[in-house]
Design an enzyme around this catalytic site. Sequence first.
Site, PDB file in Angstrom:
ATOM      1  CG  ASP A  43     -26.366   4.440  54.233  1.00 43.16           C
ATOM      2  OD1 ASP A  43     -27.536   4.107  54.034  1.00 43.16           O
ATOM      3  OD2 ASP A  43     -25.422   4.019  53.557  1.00 43.16           O
TER       4      ASP A  43
ATOM      5  CE  LYS B 111     -28.604   1.307  54.725  1.00 45.43           C
ATOM      6  NZ  LYS B 111     -27.998   1.401  53.397  1.00 45.43           N
TER       7      LYS B 111
ATOM      8  CE1 TYR C 271     -24.732   4.559  47.052  1.00 46.91           C
ATOM      9  CE2 TYR C 271     -25.359   3.359  45.072  1.00 46.91           C
ATOM     10  CZ  TYR C 271     -24.402   3.721  46.000  1.00 46.91           C
ATOM     11  OH  TYR C 271     -23.119   3.255  45.867  1.00 46.91           O
TER      12      TYR C 271
HETATM   13  C1  B12 Z   1     -16.990   7.312  50.907  1.00 47.64           C
HETATM   14  C2  B12 Z   1     -16.824   5.895  50.440  1.00 47.64           C
HETATM   15  C3  B12 Z   1     -17.702   5.446  49.481  1.00 47.64           C
HETATM   16  C4  B12 Z   1     -18.781   6.310  48.863  1.00 47.64           C
HETATM   17  C5  B12 Z   1     -18.132   7.126  47.743  1.00 47.64           C
HETATM   18  C6  B12 Z   1     -18.859   8.414  47.494  1.00 47.64           C
HETATM   19  C7  B12 Z   1     -18.088   9.245  46.583  1.00 47.64           C
HETATM   20  N1  B12 Z   1     -18.799   9.994  45.803  1.00 47.64           N
HETATM   21  O1  B12 Z   1     -16.882   9.236  46.583  1.00 47.64           O
HETATM   22  C8  B12 Z   1     -19.766   5.234  48.390  1.00 47.64           C
HETATM   23  C9  B12 Z   1     -20.724   4.945  49.536  1.00 47.64           C
HETATM   24  C10 B12 Z   1     -20.568   5.567  47.154  1.00 47.64           C
HETATM   25  C11 B12 Z   1     -18.854   4.045  48.243  1.00 47.64           C
HETATM   26  C12 B12 Z   1     -19.137   2.973  47.452  1.00 47.64           C
HETATM   27  C13 B12 Z   1     -18.311   1.869  47.304  1.00 47.64           C
HETATM   28  N2  B12 Z   1     -17.177   1.627  47.971  1.00 47.64           N
HETATM   29 CO1  B12 Z   1     -16.382   2.854  49.154  1.00 47.64          CO
HETATM   30  N3  B12 Z   1     -15.677   3.818  50.536  1.00 47.64           N
HETATM   31  C14 B12 Z   1     -15.817   5.060  50.986  1.00 47.64           C
HETATM   32  C15 B12 Z   1     -14.960   5.336  52.206  1.00 47.64           C
HETATM   33  C16 B12 Z   1     -15.858   5.174  53.426  1.00 47.64           C
HETATM   34  C17 B12 Z   1     -14.286   6.685  52.304  1.00 47.64           C
HETATM   35  C18 B12 Z   1     -13.494   7.117  51.086  1.00 47.64           C
HETATM   36  C19 B12 Z   1     -13.292   8.591  51.199  1.00 47.64           C
HETATM   37  O2  B12 Z   1     -14.148   9.342  50.776  1.00 47.64           O
HETATM   38  N4  B12 Z   1     -12.216   9.023  51.855  1.00 47.64           N
HETATM   39  C20 B12 Z   1     -11.939  10.430  52.090  1.00 47.64           C
HETATM   40  C21 B12 Z   1     -11.010  11.005  51.013  1.00 47.64           C
HETATM   41  C22 B12 Z   1     -10.810  12.486  51.238  1.00 47.64           C
HETATM   42  O3  B12 Z   1      -9.788  10.333  51.153  1.00 47.64           O
HETATM   43  P1  B12 Z   1      -8.976   9.701  49.911  1.00 47.64           P
HETATM   44  O4  B12 Z   1      -9.918   9.080  48.961  1.00 47.64           O
HETATM   45  O5  B12 Z   1      -7.912   8.867  50.479  1.00 47.64           O
HETATM   46  O6  B12 Z   1      -8.354  10.953  49.211  1.00 47.64           O
HETATM   47  C23 B12 Z   1      -7.234  11.664  49.699  1.00 47.64           C
HETATM   48  C24 B12 Z   1      -5.913  11.100  49.269  1.00 47.64           C
HETATM   49  O7  B12 Z   1      -5.899   9.706  49.054  1.00 47.64           O
HETATM   50  C25 B12 Z   1      -5.531  11.881  48.068  1.00 47.64           C
HETATM   51  N5  B12 Z   1      -6.047  11.522  46.774  1.00 47.64           N
HETATM   52  C26 B12 Z   1      -7.061  10.712  46.427  1.00 47.64           C
HETATM   53  N6  B12 Z   1      -7.173  10.694  45.104  1.00 47.64           N
HETATM   54  C27 B12 Z   1      -6.240  11.504  44.607  1.00 47.64           C
HETATM   55  C28 B12 Z   1      -5.896  11.836  43.308  1.00 47.64           C
HETATM   56  C29 B12 Z   1      -4.827  12.685  43.086  1.00 47.64           C
HETATM   57  C30 B12 Z   1      -4.462  13.009  41.713  1.00 47.64           C
HETATM   58  C31 B12 Z   1      -4.124  13.227  44.171  1.00 47.64           C
HETATM   59  C32 B12 Z   1      -3.043  14.100  43.953  1.00 47.64           C
HETATM   60  C33 B12 Z   1      -4.452  12.906  45.447  1.00 47.64           C
HETATM   61  C34 B12 Z   1      -5.510  12.046  45.661  1.00 47.64           C
HETATM   62  O8  B12 Z   1      -6.031  13.150  48.404  1.00 47.64           O
HETATM   63  C35 B12 Z   1      -7.294  13.021  49.070  1.00 47.64           C
HETATM   64  C36 B12 Z   1      -7.414  14.134  50.054  1.00 47.64           C
HETATM   65  O9  B12 Z   1      -6.408  14.090  51.001  1.00 47.64           O
HETATM   66  C37 B12 Z   1     -13.888   4.189  52.119  1.00 47.64           C
HETATM   67  C38 B12 Z   1     -13.390   3.670  53.466  1.00 47.64           C
HETATM   68  C39 B12 Z   1     -12.428   4.634  54.085  1.00 47.64           C
HETATM   69  N7  B12 Z   1     -12.684   5.073  55.300  1.00 47.64           N
HETATM   70  O10 B12 Z   1     -11.425   4.986  53.507  1.00 47.64           O
HETATM   71  C40 B12 Z   1     -14.636   3.111  51.363  1.00 47.64           C
HETATM   72  C41 B12 Z   1     -13.887   2.160  50.371  1.00 47.64           C
HETATM   73  C42 B12 Z   1     -12.874   2.979  49.638  1.00 47.64           C
HETATM   74  N8  B12 Z   1     -14.941   1.696  49.486  1.00 47.64           N
HETATM   75  C43 B12 Z   1     -14.728   0.478  49.134  1.00 47.64           C
HETATM   76  C44 B12 Z   1     -15.602  -0.247  48.281  1.00 47.64           C
HETATM   77  C45 B12 Z   1     -15.237  -1.699  48.029  1.00 47.64           C
HETATM   78  C46 B12 Z   1     -16.743   0.357  47.722  1.00 47.64           C
HETATM   79  C47 B12 Z   1     -17.728  -0.367  46.821  1.00 47.64           C
HETATM   80  C48 B12 Z   1     -17.042  -1.050  45.676  1.00 47.64           C
HETATM   81  C49 B12 Z   1     -18.581  -1.336  47.671  1.00 47.64           C
HETATM   82  C50 B12 Z   1     -19.727  -1.866  46.913  1.00 47.64           C
HETATM   83  N9  B12 Z   1     -19.475  -2.915  46.158  1.00 47.64           N
HETATM   84  O11 B12 Z   1     -20.810  -1.366  47.063  1.00 47.64           O
HETATM   85  C51 B12 Z   1     -18.692   0.754  46.398  1.00 47.64           C
HETATM   86  C52 B12 Z   1     -18.620   1.024  44.908  1.00 47.64           C
HETATM   87  C53 B12 Z   1     -17.883   2.221  44.522  1.00 47.64           C
HETATM   88  C54 B12 Z   1     -17.258   2.202  43.167  1.00 47.64           C
HETATM   89  N10 B12 Z   1     -17.867   1.838  42.074  1.00 47.64           N
HETATM   90  O12 B12 Z   1     -16.134   2.562  43.144  1.00 47.64           O
HETATM   91  C55 B12 Z   1     -13.510  -0.135  49.764  1.00 47.64           C
HETATM   92  C56 B12 Z   1     -12.315  -0.315  48.835  1.00 47.64           C
HETATM   93  C57 B12 Z   1     -11.532  -1.559  49.219  1.00 47.64           C
HETATM   94  C58 B12 Z   1     -10.263  -1.636  48.460  1.00 47.64           C
HETATM   95  N11 B12 Z   1      -9.142  -1.345  49.095  1.00 47.64           N
HETATM   96  O13 B12 Z   1     -10.318  -1.954  47.311  1.00 47.64           O
HETATM   97  C59 B12 Z   1     -13.283   0.855  50.965  1.00 47.64           C
HETATM   98  C60 B12 Z   1     -11.840   0.963  51.442  1.00 47.64           C
HETATM   99  C61 B12 Z   1     -14.201   0.310  52.092  1.00 47.64           C
HETATM  100  C62 B12 Z   1     -13.925  -1.134  52.447  1.00 47.64           C
HETATM  101  N12 B12 Z   1     -13.093  -1.410  53.412  1.00 47.64           N
HETATM  102  O14 B12 Z   1     -14.484  -2.054  51.861  1.00 47.64           O
HETATM  103  N13 B12 Z   1     -17.756   4.177  48.949  1.00 47.64           N
HETATM  104  C1  LIG Z   2     -28.994   2.152  48.349  1.00 48.18           C
HETATM  105  C2  LIG Z   2     -27.730   1.600  47.790  1.00 48.18           C
HETATM  106  N1  LIG Z   2     -27.724   0.979  46.617  1.00 48.18           N
HETATM  107  C3  LIG Z   2     -26.583   0.461  46.087  1.00 48.18           C
HETATM  108  C4  LIG Z   2     -25.384   0.532  46.749  1.00 48.18           C
HETATM  109  C5  LIG Z   2     -24.169  -0.105  46.134  1.00 48.18           C
HETATM  110  O1  LIG Z   2     -24.046   0.410  44.896  1.00 48.18           O
HETATM  111  P1  LIG Z   2     -23.299  -0.214  43.660  1.00 48.18           P
HETATM  112  O2  LIG Z   2     -23.569  -1.657  43.608  1.00 48.18           O
HETATM  113  O3  LIG Z   2     -23.912   0.567  42.616  1.00 48.18           O
HETATM  114  O4  LIG Z   2     -21.861   0.083  43.864  1.00 48.18           O
HETATM  115  C6  LIG Z   2     -25.340   1.192  47.958  1.00 48.18           C
HETATM  116  C7  LIG Z   2     -24.055   1.376  48.651  1.00 48.18           C
HETATM  117  O5  LIG Z   2     -23.789   0.809  49.632  1.00 48.18           O
HETATM  118  C8  LIG Z   2     -26.546   1.724  48.508  1.00 48.18           C
HETATM  119  O6  LIG Z   2     -26.546   2.323  49.686  1.00 48.18           O
END
Ligand code: B12
Ligand SMILES: Cc1ncc(COP(=O)(O)O)c(C=O)c1O
Lengths: 526, 526, 258, 258
Positions: free
Chosen positions: B300, B372, B265
């Site tokens: 996951d 999990k 991860y």
């Molecule tokens: C995938 C995901 C992750 C992945 C991210 C992997 C990665 N490499 O991106 C992982 C599992 C790592 C992750 C981790 C975390 N996540 Co997260 N994650 C998501 C999730 C499920 C989907 C986001 C996503 O990929 N959407 C799909 C993309 C395509 O959509 P999008 O981002 O909206 O982008 C579109 C538009 O917005 C726009 N767009 C976006 N950016 C830009 C930029 C420009 C310039 C332009 C023009 C357009 C544009 O275009 C895109 C395409 O159409 C959301 C929940 C959800 N369903 O939305 C939560 C979510 C975003 N995560 C959240 C959180 C809190 C976290 C964590 C902080 C949790 C934690 N403490 O562990 C961590 C830490 C991440 C960090 N340091 O930022 C919260 C944010 C809450 C908030 N509103 O603040 C959400 C909403 C989940 C929740 N309800 O708690 N996450």
């Molecule tokens: C295995 C694992 N470690 C850590 C995290 C959270 O990562 P971080 O605290 O670095 O945002 C996740 C995300 O849910 C995870 O699946």
Amino acid sequence: MSPMSKLYLDPQLIDRARTAASDIADSLQSFILERTTVAVERTVLRLYGLDGVDADYVPLPNVVVDHLKEGGLLEHGAARYVLNAVLQKGLSIQEIGESVAAGTLNLCELPLASDDEIRQKGLELAHASLDLIRANRAKRDDYLSRLGEGPQPYLYVIVATGNIYEDVVQAKAAARQGADIIAVIRSTGQSLIDYVPYGATTEGFGGTYATQENFKVMREALDEVGEEVGRYIRLCNYCSGLCMPEIAAMGAIERLDVMLNDALYGILFRDINMQRTMVDQNFSRMINSFAGVIINTGEDNYLTTADAVEQAPSVLASQFINEQLALRSGLPEEQMGLGHAFEMSPELEDGFLLELSQAQMAREIFPRAPLKYMPPTKHMTGNIFKGHVQDTLFNMVGVMTNQGIQLLGMMTEAIHTPLIHDRHIAIEGAKYVFKNLRNFGEEIEFKRDGKIVARAQDVLTDAAGKLEEIRDIGMLEAISRGMFADVKRTMTGGKGLHGVFMRAEDYWNPFETLLRAELGLEAMAR
Amino acid sequence: MSPMSKLYLDPQLIDRARTAASDIADSLQSFILERTTVAVERTVLRLYGLDGVDADYVPLPNVVVDHLKEGGLLEHGAARYVLNAVLQKGLSIQEIGESVAAGTLNLCELPLASDDEIRQKGLELAHASLDLIRANRAKRDDYLSRLGEGPQPYLYVIVATGNIYEDVVQAKAAARQGADIIAVIRSTGQSLIDYVPYGATTEGFGGTYATQENFKVMREALDEVGEEVGRYIRLCNYCSGLCMPEIAAMGAIERLDVMLNDALYGILFRDINMQRTMVDQNFSRMINSFAGVIINTGEDNYLTTADAVEQAPSVLASQFINEQLALRSGLPEEQMGLGHAFEMSPELEDGFLLELSQAQMAREIFPRAPLKYMPPTKHMTGNIFKGHVQDTLFNMVGVMTNQGIQLLGMMTEAIHTPLIHDRHIAIEGAKYVFKNLRNFGEEIEFKRDGKIVARAQDVLTDAAGKLEEIRDIGMLEAISRGMFADVKRTMTGGKGLHGVFMRAEDYWNPFETLLRAELGLEAMAR
Amino acid sequence: MSETKRYEPWKDRDMTKVRPYGDTFDDGMIQLSFSIPVPPGEEAAEAARQLVTQMGLHEPAVVHQHDLGEDFTFVVMYAKTKAMIDYTKIKVAKVDSPRMSFYEINEYIKEQIGRKITIIGACTGTDAHTVGIDAIMNMKGYNGEYGLERYPMVEAYNLGAQVENEEMVAKAIELNADAILVSQVVTQKDVHIPNLAQLVELLEAEGLREKLILICGGPRLGHELALELGYDAGFGPGTLAPDVASFVVQELVKRGLK
Amino acid sequence: MSETKRYEPWKDRDMTKVRPYGDTFDDGMIQLSFSIPVPPGEEAAEAARQLVTQMGLHEPAVVHQHDLGEDFTFVVMYAKTKAMIDYTKIKVAKVDSPRMSFYEINEYIKEQIGRKITIIGACTGTDAHTVGIDAIMNMKGYNGEYGLERYPMVEAYNLGAQVENEEMVAKAIELNADAILVSQVVTQKDVHIPNLAQLVELLEAEGLREKLILICGGPRLGHELALELGYDAGFGPGTLAPDVASFVVQELVKRGLK
Ligand code: B12
Ligand SMILES: Cc1ncc(COP(=O)(O)O)c(C=O)c1O
Ligand code: B12
Ligand SMILES: Cc1ncc(COP(=O)(O)O)c(C=O)c1O
């Protein structure tokens, strides 16, 4: 290898139950054929085209039938006297009705033309009416082949604003959201009034009055939106209550597609006299058969007053009886929307297994019927979020067991008749589940020695036993003993008995005669 | 008769995959055992009880390790020099840390006591630490036998207010609502800082900092509410990122029960250097093993960036590798919360079948692991009503396939970290489904020639192939090629490489030594 | 019981007076749910009713309440609002440059700008959600639309996640960027606002702000907020590469930044 | 990044200032959903935001919208309210007679009234939902509590469904009823209000109103509304026979109607 029956149901036991039900229906049928009702006679007049109301808003069919009733002639059938007037006066049936209403014509005093003449005229005019219904049926088939329809289970939702014009806007929106069947729920109270209101109506409570004009308004709207969404949208209403066959006739004329139509419902839940409604039902079902209308029976309602786990056998028994009664009205299995429901308490451990068992059992026992599957209602609460989960489980069972018609549960069931978006949320949820689990039912088998299989076998066994008991005591006695839905009703209690008449020797109902022939009922004899 | 495998999986194919994974783990393990990291050394100090921060809020373990690093001594292991100081100065380890921080003590310049003396002292003190952890473990067992726990799947929810005291109120509420595991989500950014923040914290974003004090505060709260609800409430945090083993140590000391703990991860989603985190992971898992902590792996997450249908084999391959790596850290299967997820698009026809297949497959391949299971996240939208349906289907699969830990989906997943009632709604829904379908999984069988069975077999076949390919090219190369989650990372890229050191000939880590013995790792050789 | 006057306000709607609708046109029906820090019971229901009454809602019905523990109560309500807005007066700030296709955009750059343009993008601050910015930038794109890396006339640099604003600015200078794309997904406690604002300040300090197109995006972002924060545009959920690229190239030309 | 000041407003709550709570104490967070009669799009979202702003909500976020067809749009929103109520001032009209058990009630009647009492009940008007009144009256009762028919000291008459008010009054006279129980379940377009009011009028016209206890009940009814309509008490969801019977017998004694 997959078994014929996923539930390993014993075909002989099914046969036993069906035979008992058939005997019950036969004996009811003899009872029915000796009688007629004011509603049946009004229906004959409506089928002849009599419409409109008098100065006091009394529908002309009521005016004429009451007139004949007062004259003591009803037991011979209303048709004879009206047709006689046509012959004698050279008036149309509508004109005759209006004259009677105006007090300018007394049918009871007119000299009678010869029976032959009357019958000839009667059949001629009746043929014309039936042609119109036939044309409606052809039109539906045409729509279906041209526009197509949604896959089964059909998504069935209700509109219930009380205002037909507002119902239209909600119904069209629902069709665009994906609904396949729109049911216009009736106002509280309509089923107990012994006439059908007239014209377009804009004030009802918990529903909108069923009137011919309302049917027309909604039919047009659904045809319109159907063209736009490229899917035929079925229209449903209620032919139950004191005007059962009249509404069937109105529906046939306005091309309704589905009708709630069940005497037992009226007896148990509206306290309608059982003699009255059994007779009414028979004729109404003949009309529905001929019009190609799918009927929905009301067994689901039993579970709103009685416990769903305990009463499962009585639901099944009732379905068997309803099937046999329907066959005796010429209704093909493809039009039998036998009712059942997902009404067990959500608190039940493994309740889902029992619900699945029940639904699969109905599917196997009535393989060709487009089963009408009712959502959770009794155990819905103001907790809309949990309610949405309940509805999701219900939708799963629906698609897993290939139900024909899925009445969509609303998350707001315990609160109000559906808001415009409640239907959308329900439809969206159902479509998602139906697609995401499309072939799940086919993919799984039930453990032979498991709970699901055992439950179905128990319920079937009990139902067969119940049916044999009912055969012994008679259907009407069974109802008096509270064998359905824990509700007791007596032979002479309830509303509408005054409208039942023994048929005279020379009783004649030209539509009954023609429909029996059309539906192959003459030939039918077990 | 029901088959051993509901999916008719080929045991030989499973063996092939497991053997390849084992080879992969072996070669990684040799790589790991040659190295140490700043985090591992800090962990040793923490386990010896070093805590607190200097005037600039730098944690003392960092101060001391940086000090030794500057002195070029780290490759020999930090323990030696600190223990030496204990012997030489007669100070406690804490006092030594404080002196180093104050600049009054230079560990690099102290004359070294004899190796024997140092080792003896080291083991003596280490035993005392391990006894403390052992006592924690006993205390957990005691709670479990006295209070009991919820049935599996455990209901796992997160709190993430950013303020540990506010997390407490939300966590206690969640426990009363029925949660079995409370995970305190970390603030964004913490995983990339190379030290563990100190003290109770009240400001985080998207989560709350993982600190030892925060662990303590939450542990106390959950013990308290656990007594009241009569159920032991497990506490979960994240030992991943740059301080993996330190957090494992903190968790062991504060009696955490579950830890997210997966180098992959960090590599893929936090761009942490792979050498660093692989080495960190090994030691962290030994601690978790000993502390009786269930780890959660992060497969996951692959499905949040890559397609869930396509990437299923890489999830499974990764689970196999994680299992073998875990075994090499002495972690018993009962503590392996291998991660997987319900992340396919809800638009997929028969998607439920694929999800069910996937979950059942994981269950059968890792029969003793408390898997999990992650809820839909990627395809969740602002449509909370549809989201609730998605979560319901997820919960169904969870209970049908006996998952160990069910991370509850929130209908507001796409909107915000959970509000106080979002968890309630989720828990209520899950409890309903779990009870209403309790034995459904046992009741059904899958058609041998059906989609569900075929899908599992395909995924397993692909995973086995992938694993053999990885064995050939090596794990680190496989990651560079983007074989996991479509993300590519290089050997020397990412954060934290500067904290990796080749172990010197005389490298010594007393906890590693003791834990290897405790965990039976000396004996373990394939 | 039946009247036939046809009053059909839903047909000829008065768009200057728009209010919510559930069952009877103009009924103002609204569903609400929330938690209150009081124990469950009739007083909690009354508290909830008083709260929504303060919001100007009438006929408030608490249709469900549930004990959340710790003296919190969750309620589900329906109530009716008298609020009413003039739809004809609604103005929404929208990205107004016409949307071009992949092919048209590259042609436009060739013809109107006459050189390749450089776009850098990242998910900044402590935010690690790359899927959104990847969807816009990566080769393979999103929802059937190629990302900017695929555009022959665009030099696209995706810097990935958790990129500090300072690093963004340094990269912009190094690469002589024409546009910067910033993604922000984590918005809890409004953490994105200071982060987005800081980038603008840094660019201004470097005298760069006017020399490039500055764009942000994310699921909880919109054009309006972007403008407020000093960005040229903001893009929300469902954005595809051509939406952004169309704006960038036309804005470059409009602002004479060729 | 970390501060340790312990500010814990959720511990020592100021009950005079209560507002909704989601994530950060006192944040005022509320979920809403409703439909508006405008086509979907950014303008619809703005319309929705303006509507909730009129309700005094701030930071309105339209997190979802969906086309309902026919130019209607469904929205899901989150927003924050500044509304705040004083919980310490809340007064809810409650049935205040202590609840007695089946056994106690019968004893009480024997001792305090000294004769059997007569209670008639029905679901009136066009309403045919008998399950609620049956739950209170029928022998077998509900949720483990016997219904009034089982009470040795009560003559209970359940008239069933769709009973007209005139009939109710006639029966009350005929049976010399001590109490009338009316159930109303269908409430669409407030159909229950005139129906309940009419019964009071009829009873008053007959000079009966003061001579008996008049009670209504149903899922959307409460004590407060009942009092407003001129009833002695109203009972909502989950009522059991002893709740009603306790009130009736104590009220009979209190009003000297023995
Ligand atoms: C995938 C995901 C992750 C992945 C991210 C992997 C990665 N490499 O991106 C992982 C599992 C790592 C992750 C981790 C975390 N996540 Co997260 N994650 C998501 C999730 C499920 C989907 C986001 C996503 O990929 N959407 C799909 C993309 C395509 O959509 P999008 O981002 O909206 O982008 C579109 C538009 O917005 C726009 N767009 C976006 N950016 C830009 C930029 C420009 C310039 C332009 C023009 C357009 C544009 O275009 C895109 C395409 O159409 C959301 C929940 C959800 N369903 O939305 C939560 C979510 C975003 N995560 C959240 C959180 C809190 C976290 C964590 C902080 C949790 C934690 N403490 O562990 C961590 C830490 C991440 C960090 N340091 O930022 C919260 C944010 C809450 C908030 N509103 O603040 C959400 C909403 C989940 C929740 N309800 O708690 N996450
Ligand atoms: C295995 C694992 N470690 C850590 C995290 C959270 O990562 P971080 O605290 O670095 O945002 C996740 C995300 O849910 C995870 O699946
Ligand atoms: C069962 C049911 C039916 C059954 C009724 C069978 C019967 N014999 O009662 C059938 C299927 C016949 C039926 C029909 C209709 N129904 Co209906 N039905 C329901 C349902 C599913 C459950 C009601 C129920 O039985 N609750 C269980 C009982 C125990 O609870 P209760 O009534 O609240 O009673 C308790 C308390 O309120 C209190 N109480 C109640 N009365 C009294 C009286 C006194 C004096 C006291 C002290 C206490 C008390 O004590 C009881 C025990 O705790 C509800 C939906 C729901 N889940 O609530 C819809 C519902 C009530 N029905 C509704 C409608 C519209 C209809 C129809 C009009 C639809 C139609 N057009 O076909 C018809 C017509 C009925 C008519 N003429 O009145 C609507 C009403 C909408 C509204 N708010 O106005 C509902 C809410 C469904 C919906 N969302 O559309 N229905
Ligand atoms: C068979 C049947 N008929 C009629 C109705 C509706 O009855 P009414 O219009 O009499 O209220 C129902 C109830 O849903 C039903 O199931």
